[in-house]
Design a protein around this motif. Structure first.
Motif, PDB file in Angstrom:
ATOM      1  N   HIS A   1      -4.883  -0.578   1.287  1.00 31.44           N
ATOM      2  CA  HIS A   1      -4.655  -0.072  -0.057  1.00 31.44           C
ATOM      3  C   HIS A   1      -4.576   1.439  -0.060  1.00 31.44           C
ATOM      4  O   HIS A   1      -4.964   2.111   0.912  1.00 31.44           O
ATOM      5  N   THR A   2      -4.049   1.953  -1.169  1.00 28.36           N
ATOM      6  CA  THR A   2      -3.937   3.394  -1.390  1.00 28.36           C
ATOM      7  C   THR A   2      -4.509   3.711  -2.759  1.00 28.36           C
ATOM      8  O   THR A   2      -4.262   2.968  -3.726  1.00 28.36           O
TER       9      THR A   2
ATOM     10  N   GLN B   1       0.808  -1.223   0.000  1.00 33.31           N
ATOM     11  CA  GLN B   1       0.000   0.000   0.000  1.00 33.31           C
ATOM     12  C   GLN B   1       0.839   1.271   0.000  1.00 33.31           C
ATOM     13  O   GLN B   1       0.312   2.355  -0.254  1.00 33.31           O
TER      14      GLN B   1
ATOM     15  N   GLY C   1      -1.884  -1.635  -3.437  1.00 31.50           N
ATOM     16  CA  GLY C   1      -2.298  -2.422  -2.281  1.00 31.50           C
ATOM     17  C   GLY C   1      -2.704  -3.823  -2.660  1.00 31.50           C
ATOM     18  O   GLY C   1      -2.358  -4.340  -3.732  1.00 31.50           O
TER      19      GLY C   1
END
Length: 1676
Positions: free
Chosen positions: A632-633, A601, A650
């Motif tokens: 996650h990003t 991420q 991510g």
């Protein structure tokens, strides 16, 4: 409105094209985002672990996903409206892992969801099913106040709130709260004390950590200090500096490895105030956070592991004793031992607390110096005024503690030497902030402070840090500063603006000393930049750090906020946090990430995860929004076609799975592009939470959305390019030591100025790029677009940059810059080519460099193009279209102007490159631009020599005439410079020059040039005139100015300019600033000579003419002489005042630089102790000549007589302070020949005198008793006389016939006195001699003087009162004066004369004022002698006669002296005085007798009355003494006794009197009752000044007596003298008039002969008889 929104589909269809929300999970190529359908556009969203919130533009909130707090089966498929929030407009929403929050428009917080850890702030409930209000109350106010909230952020078990005052409040559980407590949960919102005084603009919450974005100002650089080490972090514990007489100690160390909880804090429970408070004064002491951490600096690590933090175990802290931090003193250490140092610091802290408590209890806790220093934090000229001393150091120690005294003196001295403390901009707490990006309203552009003097670049490259101690590198915001609001008595309101602290070594206790400053509003911020977001930010983090999500380079937790130093100066504009990772987005479109990277991420591989590192994104991708979920990003970036693209970083999420573990176990290595992003429209925001992703998109409506995105994308790209130039080109160049050698001093300064302007432009661009993102994410209201709303900011910044670039180009700076530039980047300069992205090839390095620095100015064309494109999205008749078009035209104009500036600069550079004239460098100026030059003999000088060749060069500020003999090689031996501001050009056509001549006029030269053709003549005429006009328009400020498009023709003939004269003569080397006319000073101006001689005033045709102020240094003493007055043709001429260096002051008339006319010369003790005197009189060519009065204070005598060549010459009178009176004929200032001496005892000597009042020769000495001595006298009076003569003692019968000598025979006749005064008055009327002139001209002169004053009053209204202004207005109306004068017009003339005489600006007013001055000068003081009474009376009569002559000149219709004006009206006018009323009955026809006394005496006599009446009292002193003694004796008797004594018949005795309406009998002992009304009336004679008024008082007295007698004896009673006289004698006695004899004599002397006849004459004679009779009464 937008064109498409006017379609028939209606508003609902239009709304579906904006604010559309899409949801998805993971990054698979097959992922298809799901559209969430709502009736209204969405403007904001928030995601939790498995639920989410949506906020629509109407302020409604919808929720979706798993929401167990609402019920067992609460998992709605579609968003559901939160009905409990209906009717309350919500402006922000936030979602934690399992709880929610909403902020309403009025700043109230609503919470709902999971509450087992207190994260909803509602005690007693594990789950809150519906939104419930949570009050954030500041208990430190009295009474407590509700805190207005702007935004809320939610974590797993905690909640943060950002207040309107930009403070942070927290509640819930865990160290991520940032509260100094170990008791959880915290149910009640508490303020995060460690952020108090800092300007927080954003907040974000991860699972178990918190982030804050804080605005700051760059601190001054710190110096290296001697160090003692912290027990844990090994950093500086104390910093000490040894000065000459004192030691400076600073203990503001903060350990990054842990925060101590002292024993005193362990007993505190949640909901209590800051543990730093004490019972004595809770509010005040809490401001200082006086903890063992601050003053004892004990750094102890927390004994809690990562697992214990995850399990919510309470923190157990064991405080370490002071001995754990030893202060070792080496042999070389000159400082005290550790115990003495700790004791000293403890005393300092105690004093600090005591002084702050005392200051707060006093009440008015705002020091004036601090309040005033907050007026304008961005003015460069106030930088030194913004320095604030810590309040604890403002008071001196009085207990004899030497270290404390040293500490205070050290702090004061160091504070004065430091860089100024600057204020951050202020934000209105009531701003409508609807998102987490509070910096929209709060941010201020600080470009005014960036590189304001020279350049000091901060490298944007990672890893470049200054070599300072940890404390020196600590965030500026660590300086605690408190705002104390005097209105709310809030002791803990955070300061909306921060101060940059002084160096830690130079200010003691900076961390715990809070400067108390007054409340400041938004009006004190920079007006031009207060709507743009700030880029000067820093990121603070606190909470759990087991995954490195705090970014401090370790895995330790932080209980209190700590600044992430590696993100300082990175221009972070947004922060967000996932479950265990954190993200920061910078203005340069870079993403820094840190924390857990188990699922990729963070977006970077093989990089430390405990400190921020850049996410790995392809070059050219500009990220402008970020979001973080659990693992996650999500990144929002610019695409190739201006439609945003999405990147995912991510863990992958499995599709179409029903398992409870949808994660695939795979994840991205670097951010991956989501292919579907091009299909969902123009994304403006992204959101993340749990495993979900959200994108908020708009459809392109008639190109509006696409154009805004294109504008924002272009601005971001432009800013990134500028930042690279700044950091990669300008930074290295400025750091090179050889730069100044290569460029030279002047070019180095120009380069620094250019770099500073570049930095400001770069900063503004970064702010604008961020504001465009916020524009997209919020209202999209076109009027709020910064490019349109703040057009002036952009235009000014671009102009400010264009000038130094052009100046640098003109001076050849870019050529000189090539060498150091190639030394840095190689000869091919590949870096420059890469930055330019230029399509042009084969450019020279110099051209490449010029293009690079002119590249920013090309961006204006992009603004113009995109604004035009934006305008096409609106209909022509809309306000939006007009607004955009107006802004577009401004940018188009400035782009054209700047383009012309570049062309002019390039042309000028080429010219200088080819110019080979002698001393060409003296002509080459940075701001000077070439206009045209006379190559190929286009212009030649008339009458030039055969071998002389002229070359004329026209610049934008000067015309240069170069001369030489080798024109082909352009080598010239000399040149002449003519400034354009003082150049006049006109075409001439005569026989001598033909039709091709141009006449050039300058202040010292005038010459003719001949053009080669008519076309060339017209070209040069237009060019010169246009250059002059442009120069005058720009205001001579030295800036380059581009000519306007339209030709205005000729510049003004009259103009304001500055010039220094060079040629020999009176004005050599003199500098003139002011108005000009055709090459001559004309109008107001200031002329200065090198010897400090200054003239400031008006000029005419090059000479001083009019009113002016002149100062010249004395040649003999070190002082100045000054003249203030009128000038004519360069000489002092007219009325003025001259202050001589000797101390003498002359006030009067001048002619041809000499005293001439009437004037007064005062010689004080400053000039000479023996010459203290005042002379007033007539002057002729600088000498006293004519009549004058000299009062010699040193000798105690006054001379009144004639003068000749500064000598007493002619008839004169001398009066001494001893009462002696001399009169005679003077010669050479000595009374010679026959004269007369009068003594105070009436002894008189008539005979011959020699010098110094010596009796020498024949004479007669007359005694007061009639005896006389006739003979030859010798000697001084009063010192003994030698006499040889005959003494005569006459018989008694002969004594009465002897006539004593009378004073005045040798006095100057009254009509010969003050001739110069009257001549001056006639001159002001335009007459050379009395009565010789036109009265029309006289009235014109009067009107001119009054109008000039009225004009001055309009410019300076404070100089005249309202009554004076009304008086001037009334004088503008001239009475009718040509036709025969009637009674009405005569009254108008009388009223006009009264007003004119009261106004010194009127010639008659000036005359009267001057006559009053000279009269008082003559007859006051020593001159107050009874011998001069007759002269004083005759002088007044002379005044009346001569003034009446002037009046008749102005009003020719007035009859001569004694003339009569018939009054046709039946009753007299109200404005008439007693004089005229009394005459009505004395003439066959009613009317007015016109005389000088009746017309002018009422105006003149009241001003002269005091000195005149004093002379009368001195003359009548003896007989009035007899009269007064008799009055006093007789007034002791009762009324009836006096009446009987005076022989009043009893029938006239009043029987009864009326007292307050009640009748009382007159008894034998009654006093002051009979004829009381008549007595009171007669007493008023002393309050009247004019003889006619005094006569009226006498007349009224007779009438009162008559009425009283008629009341007794009937109306038919008639007086006989035998009856009237005794009664009037009684009234005179009872009136007790002290100087009755003087009153009678004054009336007799100054009353018209016509009034002394008839009834009034009879009454006056009766009064005089009573006065004489009283003196003869024998009361015994």
């Amino acid at each position: 409105m937008l064109m498409d929104e006017q379609s028939s589909s209606g508003g609902e269809e239009g709304s579906r094209k904006k604010g559309v929300l899409y949801r998805w999970q993971g990054y698979s190529c097959s992922v298809t985002p799901e559209r969430l359908v709502l009736s209204r556009p969405v403007i904001h969203a928030a995601l939790g672990t498995s639920h989410g919130l949506l906020l629509t533009e109407d302020g409604d909130v919808y929720s979706f996903g798993e929401q167990p707090w609402k019920g067992a089966n609460s998992q709605p498929v579609n968003p559901v409206l939160e009905s409990s929030l209906s009717g309350q407009r919500v402006i922000a929403v936030s979602a934690g892992s399992y709880h929610c929050s909403a902020v309403t428009e009025d700043g109230l917080v609503h919470m709902w969801g999971e509450n087992s850890h207190g994260q909803c702030g509602i005690s007693g409930m594990d789950q809150v099913p519906n939104p419930t209000p949570v009050s954030v109350v500041d208990g430190e106010n009295h009474p407590p106040q509700l805190v207005r909230i702007l935004n809320v952020a939610c974590g797993a078990q905690h909640t943060l709130a950002l207040s309107g005052k930009h403070e942070v409040w927290a509640w819930g559980s865990g160290c991520q709260l940032g509260l100094v407590t170990n008791v959880f949960p915290v149910w009640k919102p508490q303020k995060v004390e460690h952020l108090v005084g800092r300007y927080v603009v954003q907040i974000a919450c991860g699972g178990f950590h918190s982030l804050a974005l804080v605005q700051f100002l760059p601190p001054p650089e710190s110096s290296q200090q001697s160090l003692d080490k912290c027990g844990q972090c090994k950093q500086s514990l104390y910093t000490m500096t040894d000065k000459d007489d004192h030691v400076i100690i600073s203990d503001d160390h903060y350990c990054p490895l842990g925060v101590e909880l002292a024993n005193s804090k362990q007993d505190l429970r949640s909901g209590q105030s800051s543990p730093a408070q004490t019972p004595q004064n809770k509010n005040i002491v809490s401001d200082f956070q006086v903890s063992p951490l601050t003053f004892e600096n004990i750094c102890v690590a927390l004994e809690s592991s990562d697992s214990s933090l995850q399990n919510d175990t309470k923190l157990e802290h064991q405080p370490g004793p002071a001995e754990q931090v030893p202060l070792r003193r080496t042999k070389s250490n000159p400082y005290p031992d550790e115990q003495a140092l700790k004791d000293y610091l403890k005393r300092i802290s105690d004093q600090t607390l005591a002084e702050q408590t005392e200051a707060a209890l006093v009440g008015c806790s705002h020091p004036p110096s601090r309040q005033t220093s907050l007026t304008c934090p961005f003015r460069s000229d106030q930088s030194e005024e913004l320095t604030l001393l810590p309040s604890s150091l403002a008071l001196s120690r009085t207990d004899g503690n030497t270290p404390a005294v040293r500490q205070q003196s050290a702090s004061n001295s160091i504070t004065d030497q430091q860089c100024s403390l600057s204020l951050l901009p202020i934000v209105d707490s009531t701003s409508d902030d609807t998102s987490q990006h509070s910096s929209v309203d709060g941010g201020i552009c600080l470009s005014d402070l960036v590189m304001s003097s020279g350049c000091s670049f901060e490298s944007c490259e990672e890893g470049r840090v200054t070599a300072n101690s940890l404390q020196s590198k600590k965030s500026t915001s660590l300086t605690d500063i408190k705002l104390e609001d005097s209105d709310a008595h809030d002791s803990r309101e955070s300061l909306t603006g921060l101060f940059s602290p002084v160096s830690p070594s130079d200010s003691h206790g900076t961390d715990h000393i809070r400067a108390v400053v007054g409340s400041v509003t938004t009006t004190s911020t920079s007006e031009s930049k207060n709507l743009l977001p700030s880029l000067c930010t820093e990121v603070w983090s606190w909470g759990r750090g087991q995954e490195g999500q705090l970014g401090h380079g370790d895995y330790l937790p932080r209980l209190q906020p700590l600044c992430i130093k590696s993100l300082r100066k990175k221009e972070v504009v947004k922060i967000t946090a996932g479950a265990n990772h954190s993200l920061a987005l910078t203005a340069q479109c870079q993403v820094y990430s840190w924390g857990s990277d188990k699922f990729g991420q963070l977006g970077h591989m093989n990089a430390p995860s405990t400190v921020p590192n850049l996410a790995k994104i392809s070059d050219g991708i500009h990220v402008w929004d970020v979001a973080a979920g659990q693992t996650h990003t999500l990144l929002l970036a610019d695409g190739d076609c201006y439609q945003p693209i999405l990147y995912y970083s991510g863990e992958q999420v499995l599709e179409n799975t029903n398992s409870s573990h949808p994660l695939s176990g795979t994840y991205t290595q670097t951010p991956t592009l989501l292919p579907f992003c091009m299909n969902i429209g123009y994304v403006s925001s992204v959101f993340g939470g749990g495993l979900n992703c959200l994108a908020l998109a708009d459809q392109n409506a008639m190109g509006f959305i696409a154009t805004i995105h294109e504008l924002a994308s272009a601005e971001r790209k432009f800013y990134c390019t500028l930042s690279k130039v700044k950091s990669q080109i300008l930074g290295p160049l400025l750091s090179r030591e050889s730069l100044a050698v290569s460029l030279g001093q002047s070019s180095t300064l120009l380069f620094q100025e250019m770099a500073g302007s570049f930095s400001k432009l770069c900063h503004l661009t970064g702010q604008h790029s961020r504001s465009l993102i916020e524009f997209l994410q919020q209202g999209k209201v076109i009027k709020t677009l910064a490019l349109i709303k703040n057009t002036a900011i952009f235009i000014d910044t671009y102009k400010e940059y264009s000038d130094p670039v052009a100046n640098f180009l003109v001076m050849g700076g870019f050529q000189a810059l090539l060498k150091p530039l190639q030394g840095c980047f190689g000869k091919k300069l590949e870096l420059l080519q890469a930055l330019m992205e230029s399509k042009e090839k084969n450019l020279s390095p110099c051209d490449l460099l010029v293009n690079l620095f002119y590249m920013p100015l090309q961006h204006l064309h992009g603004y113009n193009r995109l604004l035009l494109k934006l305008a096409n999205c609106f209909e022509v008749n809309t306000a939006e279209y007009q607004c955009i078009q107006e802004g577009c035209s401004k940018y188009e104009d400035v782009a054209r102007i700047l383009s012309k500036q570049r062309k002019d600069a390039e042309t000028t550079f080429i010219f200088w490159k080819n110019f080979k004239g002698k001393n060409s460098e003296s002509l080459r100026k940075p701001s000077r631009r070439l206009v045209c030059e006379s190559g190929n003999k286009a212009l030649t000088l008339q009458y030039a020599g055969r071998f002389s060749v002229s070359w004329f060069i026209l610049f934008n500020d000067v015309l240069v005439h170069a001369q030489g003999t080798i024109p082909s090689k352009k080598l010239f031996s000399s040149h002449y410079i003519y400034p354009l501001a003082t150049l006049w050009v006109e075409p001439i056509s005569d026989e001598s020059v033909g039709l091709l001549g141009l006449k050039l006029t300058t202040p010292e030269d005038s010459f003719v040039v001949l053009a080669s053709s008519p076309l060339e003549k017209g070209k040069w005429l237009r060019a010169i005139n246009q250059a002059i006009d442009d120069l005058l328009a720009v205001g001579l400020n030295g800036r380059t100015h581009v000519s306007r498009g339209s030709q205005k023709g000729e510049p003004p003939v009259s103009r304001t300019a500055t010039y220094t004269f060079n040629k020999e003569g009176r004005l050599k080397d003199a500098s003139y600033v002011g108005r000009w006319l055709l090459g001559k000073p004309h109008g107001k101006g200031t002329l200065r000579w090198p010897d400090e001689t200054v003239y400031c005033g008006t000029f005419k045709n090059g000479l001083e003419d009019g009113f002016g102020d002149y100062m010249v240094p004395s040649k003999t003493v070190n002082k100045f002489e000054r003249y203030q007055g009128h000038w004519k043709e360069g000489k002092m001429h007219g009325f003025g005042t001259y202050w001589y260096a000797s101390g003498e002051v002359y006030e009067g008339s001048f002619r041809d630089n000499m005293r001439h006319g009437h004037g007064m010369l005062r010689s004080g003790k400053m000039a000479s102790p023996s010459s203290s005197s005042v002379f007033v009189g007539q002057w002729f060519q600088g000498r006293r000549t004519g009549y004058g009065v000299c009062d010699d204070f040193n000798r105690g005598e006054k001379y009144m007589g004639m003068w000749l060549d500064d000598q007493r010459h002619g008839d004169g009178v001398v009066i001494t302070q001893f009462g002696l009176y001399y009169e005679g004929n003077f010669s050479n200032s000595k009374m010679m020949g026959n004269g007369t001496l009068f003594c105070d005892d009436d002894t008189v000597f008539e005979g011959e005198f020699s010098e110094d009042w010596t009796l020498c020769g024949k004479g007669v000495l007359s005694m007061p008793n009639g005896d006389s001595l006739d003979g030859i006298f010798d000697g001084h009076w009063g010192a003994g006389l030698r006499v040889a003569g005959i003494f005569t003692k006459p018989f008694e019968t002969l004594r009465r016939e002897i006539k004593m000598p009378v004073a005045g025979h040798n006095a100057v006749p009254a009509e010969e006195k003050w001739k110069a005064v009257f001549e001056e008055c006639w001159g002001r009327l335009g007459c050379e001699t009395p009565c010789q002139g036109m009265y029309n001209k006289a009235w014109e002169n009067i009107a001119i003087s009054l109008t000039a004053r009225r004009r001055l009053q309009r410019d300076h209204p404070e100089e005249l009162s309202r009554s004076q202004n009304m008086m001037l207005e009334s004088l503008e109306v001239i009475p009718q004066h040509l036709c025969p004068i009637t009674a009405d017009s005569f009254n108008s003339i009388r009223r006009y004369l009264i007003k004119a005489c009261d106004t010194p600006l009127h010639p008659l007013g000036w005359l009267l004022e001057t006559l009053v001055t000279v009269y008082r000068m003559t007859y006051v003081g020593v001159g107050s002698n009874r011998r001069v009474l007759q002269q004083a009376v005759e002088e007044i009569r002379s005044y009346l006669t001569r003034i009446f002559q002037i009046v008749r000149f102005l009003f020719p219709g007035l009859p001569e002296e004694g003339g009569f004006i018939v009054d046709s009206s039946s009753s007299s006018d109200e404005g008439t005085d007693s004089l005229n009323n009394s005459t009505h009955s004395e003439t066959p026809q009613q009317g007015w007798i016109v005389s000088s006394s009746s017309l002018l005496l009422p105006v003149l006599l009241p001003r002269l009355y005091p000195p005149l009446f004093t002379l009368y009292t001195l003359e009548k002193e003896r007989e009035e003494e007899v009269y007064w003694n008799c009055v006093l004796r007789l007034n002791k008797q009762p009324d009836l006794a006096i009446l009987a004594f005076l022989g009043v018949q009893q029938k006239f005795w009043p029987i009864s009197i009326s007292v307050l309406g009640e009748k009382k009998q007159v008894l034998p002992n009654t006093k002051d009752a009979c004829f009381a009304t008549a007595v009171e009336t007669l007493q008023q004679i002393s309050t009247a000044f004019v003889p006619s008024d005094k006569l009226q008082v006498i007349q009224l007295t007779f009438e009162e007596v008559t009425q009283e007698v008629q009341a007794l004896l009937g109306q038919e009673f008639l007086w006989c003298m035998d009856d009237l006289f005794p009664i009037f004698l009684y009234v005179v006695l009872r009136a007790r008039i002290r100087n009755l004899g003087s009153e009678v004599s004054l009336i007799e002397d100054l009353t018209d002969c016509s009034l002394q006849l008839g009834q009034l004459g009879f009454m006056l004679t009766t009064l005089k008889a009573c006065y004489n009779q009283i003196q003869l009464e024998k009361t015994t």
